[in-house]
Design an enzyme around this catalytic site. Structure first.
Site, PDB file in Angstrom:
ATOM      1  N   LYS A  22       3.918   3.349  18.788  1.00 36.26           N
ATOM      2  CA  LYS A  22       2.484   3.647  18.697  1.00 36.26           C
ATOM      3  C   LYS A  22       1.480   2.611  18.960  1.00 36.26           C
ATOM      4  O   LYS A  22       0.543   2.846  19.865  1.00 36.26           O
ATOM      5  CB  LYS A  22       2.307   4.099  17.179  1.00 36.26           C
ATOM      6  CG  LYS A  22       0.697   4.412  16.758  1.00 36.26           C
ATOM      7  CD  LYS A  22       0.470   4.564  15.427  1.00 36.26           C
ATOM      8  CE  LYS A  22       0.099   3.401  14.516  1.00 36.26           C
ATOM      9  NZ  LYS A  22      -1.104   2.854  14.588  1.00 36.26           N
ATOM     10  N   ASN A  23       1.935   1.356  18.657  1.00 35.96           N
ATOM     11  CA  ASN A  23       0.665   0.273  18.922  1.00 35.96           C
ATOM     12  C   ASN A  23       0.787  -0.111  20.297  1.00 35.96           C
ATOM     13  O   ASN A  23      -0.203  -1.041  20.651  1.00 35.96           O
ATOM     14  CB  ASN A  23       0.872  -0.815  17.979  1.00 35.96           C
ATOM     15  CG  ASN A  23       0.541  -0.527  16.557  1.00 35.96           C
ATOM     16  OD1 ASN A  23      -0.211   0.569  16.213  1.00 35.96           O
ATOM     17  ND2 ASN A  23       0.594  -1.306  15.572  1.00 35.96           N
ATOM     18  N   CYS A 123     -11.479   0.538   5.840  1.00 33.65           N
ATOM     19  CA  CYS A 123     -10.254   1.505   5.841  1.00 33.65           C
ATOM     20  C   CYS A 123      -9.832   1.040   4.600  1.00 33.65           C
ATOM     21  O   CYS A 123      -9.965  -0.073   3.878  1.00 33.65           O
ATOM     22  CB  CYS A 123      -9.714   1.317   7.090  1.00 33.65           C
ATOM     23  SG  CYS A 123      -8.470  -0.154   7.185  1.00 33.65           S
ATOM     24  N   ASP A 313       2.948  -5.095   9.252  1.00 33.69           N
ATOM     25  CA  ASP A 313       3.147  -3.646   9.176  1.00 33.69           C
ATOM     26  C   ASP A 313       4.740  -3.574   8.793  1.00 33.69           C
ATOM     27  O   ASP A 313       5.105  -2.190   8.685  1.00 33.69           O
ATOM     28  CB  ASP A 313       3.164  -3.164  10.784  1.00 33.69           C
ATOM     29  CG  ASP A 313       1.709  -2.971  11.070  1.00 33.69           C
ATOM     30  OD1 ASP A 313       0.912  -3.032  10.351  1.00 33.69           O
ATOM     31  OD2 ASP A 313       1.434  -2.397  12.164  1.00 33.69           O
TER      32      ASP A 313
HETATM   33  C1  UD1 Z   1      -3.296  -4.074  14.813  1.00 32.27           C
HETATM   34  C2  UD1 Z   1      -2.307  -2.985  14.820  1.00 32.27           C
HETATM   35  C3  UD1 Z   1      -1.827  -2.801  13.067  1.00 32.27           C
HETATM   36  C4  UD1 Z   1      -1.610  -4.281  12.765  1.00 32.27           C
HETATM   37  C5  UD1 Z   1      -2.442  -5.303  13.122  1.00 32.27           C
HETATM   38  C6  UD1 Z   1      -1.833  -6.549  12.759  1.00 32.27           C
HETATM   39  C7  UD1 Z   1      -2.713  -1.412  16.442  1.00 32.27           C
HETATM   40  C8  UD1 Z   1      -3.322   0.074  16.923  1.00 32.27           C
HETATM   41  N1  UD1 Z   1      -2.612  -1.689  15.145  1.00 32.27           N
HETATM   42  O1  UD1 Z   1      -4.270  -3.732  14.357  1.00 32.27           O
HETATM   43  O2  UD1 Z   1      -0.936  -1.874  13.089  1.00 32.27           O
HETATM   44  O3  UD1 Z   1      -1.421  -4.190  11.181  1.00 32.27           O
HETATM   45  O4  UD1 Z   1      -2.633  -5.165  14.454  1.00 32.27           O
HETATM   46  O5  UD1 Z   1      -0.673  -6.918  13.631  1.00 32.27           O
HETATM   47  O6  UD1 Z   1      -2.175  -2.042  17.418  1.00 32.27           O
HETATM   48  N2  UD1 Z   1     -10.438  -9.184  12.248  1.00 32.27           N
HETATM   49  C9  UD1 Z   1     -11.585  -9.446  12.090  1.00 32.27           C
HETATM   50  N3  UD1 Z   1     -12.592  -9.203  13.257  1.00 32.27           N
HETATM   51  C10 UD1 Z   1     -12.149  -8.644  14.278  1.00 32.27           C
HETATM   52  C11 UD1 Z   1     -11.056  -7.992  14.419  1.00 32.27           C
HETATM   53  C12 UD1 Z   1      -9.902  -8.268  13.396  1.00 32.27           C
HETATM   54  O7  UD1 Z   1     -12.027 -10.052  10.962  1.00 32.27           O
HETATM   55  O8  UD1 Z   1     -12.969  -8.499  15.112  1.00 32.27           O
HETATM   56  C13 UD1 Z   1      -9.401  -9.294  11.103  1.00 32.27           C
HETATM   57  C14 UD1 Z   1      -8.922  -8.008  10.563  1.00 32.27           C
HETATM   58  O9  UD1 Z   1      -9.643  -7.502   9.533  1.00 32.27           O
HETATM   59  C15 UD1 Z   1      -7.478  -8.512   9.930  1.00 32.27           C
HETATM   60  C16 UD1 Z   1      -7.143  -9.450  11.255  1.00 32.27           C
HETATM   61  O10 UD1 Z   1      -8.227  -9.739  11.775  1.00 32.27           O
HETATM   62  O11 UD1 Z   1      -7.808  -9.072   8.785  1.00 32.27           O
HETATM   63  C17 UD1 Z   1      -5.987  -8.971  12.130  1.00 32.27           C
HETATM   64  O12 UD1 Z   1      -6.484  -7.631  12.771  1.00 32.27           O
HETATM   65  P1  UD1 Z   1      -6.256  -7.415  14.152  1.00 32.27           P
HETATM   66  O13 UD1 Z   1      -4.933  -8.088  14.716  1.00 32.27           O
HETATM   67  O14 UD1 Z   1      -7.377  -7.049  14.839  1.00 32.27           O
HETATM   68  O15 UD1 Z   1      -5.522  -5.700  13.655  1.00 32.27           O
HETATM   69  P2  UD1 Z   1      -5.920  -4.443  14.585  1.00 32.27           P
HETATM   70  O16 UD1 Z   1      -5.666  -4.785  16.154  1.00 32.27           O
HETATM   71  O17 UD1 Z   1      -6.664  -3.706  14.101  1.00 32.27           O
END
Ligand code: UD1
Length: 426
Positions: A22-23, A123, A313
């Site tokens: 999915k990711n 979320c 995850d």
């Molecule tokens: C992706 C995955 C998700 C997985 C996560 C971490 C997809 C579609 N989803 O989510 O399944 O759990 O990686 O492996 O691929 N953060 C900030 N600012 C930002 C972006 C992120 O503070 O602009 C924080 C988030 O709140 C979180 C951390 O960074 O605490 C990691 O998030 P991120 O790696 O960005 O996760 P996603 O890409 O949303």
């Protein structure tokens, strides 16, 4: 709303085909915005999130066609053709349902220089801001305003290469920046970039579309912008979270199972823990072989980290497994705050877990007991299924729509190897 009923105690024996990730599929679908020519993606899993993404892209003028899978796990083939971008707004209603929608920001800016994308909002697993995505876009020369819950972004003279240093690792922000930079003028350097296999898969697909990228899989990615990208064909990488979830299903239920169409290196951070617990894990030429006899798994300590560390995850599923282990385990969740919502649900099944800040202390119990429980998020739902496999009696999992977002026919795959599991349709 559908529910899932599991009657615990059955051993698992046979083969489980692993689906495309999915990711990986979601960002790959978004990459279609970068070219006027068709992007053909095979091995796309049949998931609610994939359908949401197809709907979102269609609203931008992308022509989406797909041929469904012929066998379970084989995946669908999607043909995505963004000949012309006809709209550039990603509405709140879809972005709030699926955070990965935010990935359209970079590609829309790269292709047409303008995008209006709703802020995802909170979320269930924490605040999850998008500040890193926005900083990355600004480093590529994008002007950003926040108004009425939307990010309004413009790059009137197109994107220009820049140096982006991420203060911490973000999968989504790395993907957004990577896609945007492929069409920027000049060179972009991403430092402290995410190294997840899904990033590498996206980078390979972009390369097949004509992008010039170096350093995929390392924390420094260098992108040389090109004027345009062309069409390509790309198979989606196997789902490592599904692989790990089924590996832990065998560990908790016992039995002998081969996971096919996957690759053990994708769960390199889980395998040593499984081995330490007493589970037999062996690579095969089709995937991964798992075997566990009747004895109880042994407690282990685990900390979630960006790849190649232990994935957040898989944290909930591991917790279900450790809830039945001999001894006390410590699980530290370092990626998301508030990602222990499965704890009270597992407790309803007799698990003995205490949460102290970012650490969950799991005292293994001899047996879990079936109970009605509620799925709170995608990965948490699968942990309740795993707990149900090991529990005495019947477990009913409510709100399985969470599960349908990210696991392709989980109940069919498990019942095919002997689990007593079925979906109760409403
Ligand atoms: C992706 C995955 C998700 C997985 C996560 C971490 C997809 C579609 N989803 O989510 O399944 O759990 O990686 O492996 O691929 N953060 C900030 N600012 C930002 C972006 C992120 O503070 O602009 C924080 C988030 O709140 C979180 C951390 O960074 O605490 C990691 O998030 P991120 O790696 O960005 O996760 P996603 O890409 O949303």
């Amino acid at each position: 709303m559908d529910r899932i009923r599991v009657r615990g105690g059955a051993r698992l024996d046979g083969e489980i085909p692993i689906s495309g990730a999915k990711n990986a599929a979601l960002p790959l679908m978004v990459a279609s915005l970068l070219s006027a020519e068709p992007l053909v993606l095979s091995r796309v899993p049949d998931l609610a999130d994939v359908a949401f993404m197809a709907q979102l892209l269609a609203a931008f003028g992308v022509h989406v066609a797909h041929e469904p899978a012929t066998t379970l796990g084989a995946g669908a083939t999607y043909v995505l053709k963004a000949r012309e971008i006809t709209a550039t707004t990603a509405e709140y209603d879809i972005v709030r349902k699926m955070r990965a929608s935010f990935l359209v920001l970079g590609p829309l800016l790269a292709r047409v220089g303008v995008a209006k994308v709703s802020l995802p909002g909170g979320c269930a697993i924490g605040a999850r801001p998008v500040d890193l995505h926005l900083k990355a876009m600004q480093a590529l020369g994008v002007h950003i305003e926040l108004a009425e819950g939307y990010v309004q972004a413009r790059a009137d003279d197109g994107l220009k290469g820049g140096h982006i240093v991420f203060p911490f690792v973000s999968v989504g922000a790395t993907e957004n920046a990577l896609m945007a930079a492929t069409l920027a003028r000049g060179t972009t350097i991403l430092d402290n970039a995410a190294r997840e296999p899904e990033i590498v898969d996206l980078g390979r697909c972009l390369t097949a579309m004509g992008a010039r990228i170096e350093g995929l899989g390392s924390s420094r990615i260098v992108i040389e912008g090109v004027p345009r990208l062309h069409g390509a064909r790309h198979p989606v990488l196997p789902d490592r979270i599904e692989t790990g979830t089924f590996a832990m299903a065998v560990a908790i239920a016992g039995g002998t199972v081969e996971l096919t169409g996957t690759d053990g290196t994708l769960i390199g951070a889980l395998i040593p823990h499984l081995t330490a617990m007493g589970v037999e894990v062996m690579p095969t030429n089709r995937g991964l072989h798992l075997h566990r006899n009747g004895f109880r798994p042994v407690a282990v300590d685990v900390e979630t980290e960006p790849f190649p560390g232990f994935p957040t995850d898989l944290q909930a599923q591991l917790m279900a497994l450790l809830a039945t282990a001999q001894g006390t385990s410590h699980i530290r969740e370092t990626i998301f705050e508030n990602r222990f919502m499965h704890v009270p649900e597992l407790a309803r099944m007799g698990a003995d877990i205490r949460v102290d800040g970012e650490v969950a202390v799991v005292h293994g119990v001899e047996r879990l007991k079936g109970a009605p429980v509620m799925a709170t998020d995608l990965r948490a739902s699968s942990s309740l299924v795993l707990a149900g496999l090991a529990a005495e009696g019947e477990t009913i999992i409510n709100r399985v729509y969470h599960l349908d977002r990210g696991f392709e026919r989980l109940e069919d795959k498990l019942s095919a190897v002997g689990a007593n599991i079925e979906r109760l349709k409403e």
